[in-house]
Design an enzyme around this catalytic site. Structure first.
Site, mmCIF file in Angstrom:
data_model
loop_
_atom_site.group_PDB
_atom_site.id
_atom_site.type_symbol
_atom_site.label_atom_id
_atom_site.label_comp_id
_atom_site.label_asym_id
_atom_site.label_seq_id
_atom_site.Cartn_x
_atom_site.Cartn_y
_atom_site.Cartn_z
ATOM 1 N N GLU A 1 0.826 -1.208 0.000
ATOM 2 C CA GLU A 1 0.000 0.000 0.000
ATOM 3 C C GLU A 1 0.854 1.250 0.000
ATOM 4 O O GLU A 1 0.525 2.246 -0.652
ATOM 5 C CB GLU A 1 -0.932 -0.015 1.224
ATOM 6 N N HIS B 1 4.646 7.456 9.856
ATOM 7 C CA HIS B 1 5.749 7.562 8.884
ATOM 8 C C HIS B 1 7.023 8.061 9.558
ATOM 9 O O HIS B 1 7.773 8.867 9.002
ATOM 10 C CB HIS B 1 5.353 8.437 7.692
#
Length: 358
Positions: free
Chosen positions: A210, A319
């Site tokens: 993804e 992230h």
């Protein structure tokens, strides 16, 4: 009920984009223990867990991969050059601990290295370092030492982080909550729903890659009639962010995404979900995002316009090496996914694609 052991297993697994093996095995192992669930693996690496034989095809989708790096090359003096797998914010990288995964299963510790600031000109000290100025230092002195460890170009590089309970109740710190929070919710929801006559062909899907373009979701062999995407999106409740329109506050419930640049949630589907949440007493945070995207992007065109909606567990600092989430939001996400599946018999599914109230 919060499953600490499962969250730790999901987060601690090393599975960057293209190397999802540890997570795939975890999903297979967890679902193999659930009566009535059939587990299959697609050629691209997606794991599809099925239960129920009749009714519309409803998918709970969660991507298994995390952002990381791949070894690009080894310098003569033993440093590893690397390319990113997924979207890193390079502010967060220097001096962070990493693990290099070798082909024969070894985990080699190291850290992200840079030229020392003392040796940089003043004009460069405050600049964000580009990818090609970063490297991994495993302590070697030459290329041959690195090769003797089993490291070669193509090896994945993963943050060296373990889940940690914080002192504040319900708060957890760990890596890859984007999207191990979503995988946790998919597994828990499937475990609960598999024991019920839900009236649909339910699938829990762990997708691959993804973070590098929703590749696993786009490669699904069977298109669902309805997709619920389970995610770990960024929280917006930290210092320095505006409190005018906060939609991702830790401990305030599951996010229900109405829009991002890759997907517009059908209004009738959003209305139905929010109505279910209100009637069930599940805390939700309706969310409109200016940026970002999820596997719901595959609804057009790969899934031929299948109605899709994203449920998110808000997570601080996604992230990066460490994120923080609240386990009450995990439970709210699981509860809402289950409640929506249980209520689908009360609506005409094609109507959820419309602009009106279902």
């Amino acid at each position: 009920m919060f499953n600490q052991q499962l969250l730790e297993a999901c987060s601690n697994a090393c599975a960057v984009s293209g190397f999802e093996g540890e997570m795939r095995q975890l999903v297979q192992r967890e679902m193999a223990e659930v009566p009535g669930v059939e587990v299959q693996t697609e050629v691209c690496g997606n794991v599809v867990c099925r239960c129920g034989a009749e009714g519309p095809a409803v998918a709970l989708v969660a991507h298994m991969d995390e952002i990381g790096f791949m070894v690009q090359g080894i310098t003569a003096d033993g440093f590893l050059l690397m390319v990113p797998l997924g979207g890193w914010w390079n502010h967060t990288l220097p001096s962070q601990r990493m693990v290099v995964l070798t082909r024969d299963g070894r985990r080699i510790p190291g850290q992200v290295g840079t030229k020392p600031p003392h040796l940089l000109p003043e004009s460069q000290r405050k600049q964000v370092l580009p990818d090609d100025a970063l490297f991994v230092d495993v302590g070697a002195s030459c290329r041959e030492e690195v090769q003797a460890l089993g490291i070669a170009p193509g090896c994945p590089v993963v943050p060296d982080v373990r889940v940690q309970r914080l002192a504040v109740p319900h708060r957890w710190m760990g890596k890859a909550f984007d999207n191990r929070a979503g995988v946790y919710c998919m597994l828990e929801a499937m475990r609960r729903l598999a024991a019920e006559p839900v009236g649909c062909r339910l699938t829990g899907i762990g997708t691959v890659q993804e973070e590098v373009g929703c590749r696993g979701a786009r490669a699904l062999r069977e298109v669902p009639d309805l997709a619920i995407i389970l995610e770990g999106p960024p929280a917006d409740d930290t210092f320095g962010q505006s409190n005018v329109c906060r939609q991702g506050v830790l401990g305030s419930g599951v996010q229900v995404r109405l829009y991002d640049p890759t997907q517009i949630t059908p209004p009738a589907l959003a209305d139905f979900v929010l109505r279910v949440a209100e009637e069930e007493g599940i805390p939700v945070q309706p969310t409109v995002r200016r940026s970002g995207g999820t596997d719901a992007a595959a609804a057009y065109p790969q899934w031929h316009g299948t109605p899709a909606i994203v449920f998110g567990v808000p997570t601080r600092y996604i992230h990066s090496h460490n994120g923080i989430l609240d386990d009450r939001d995990l439970e709210a996400c699981v509860a809402l996914a289950c409640a929506v599946v249980r209520r689908l018999h009360t609506v005409h599914l094609p109507a959820l694609c419309s602009e009106g109230v279902a």
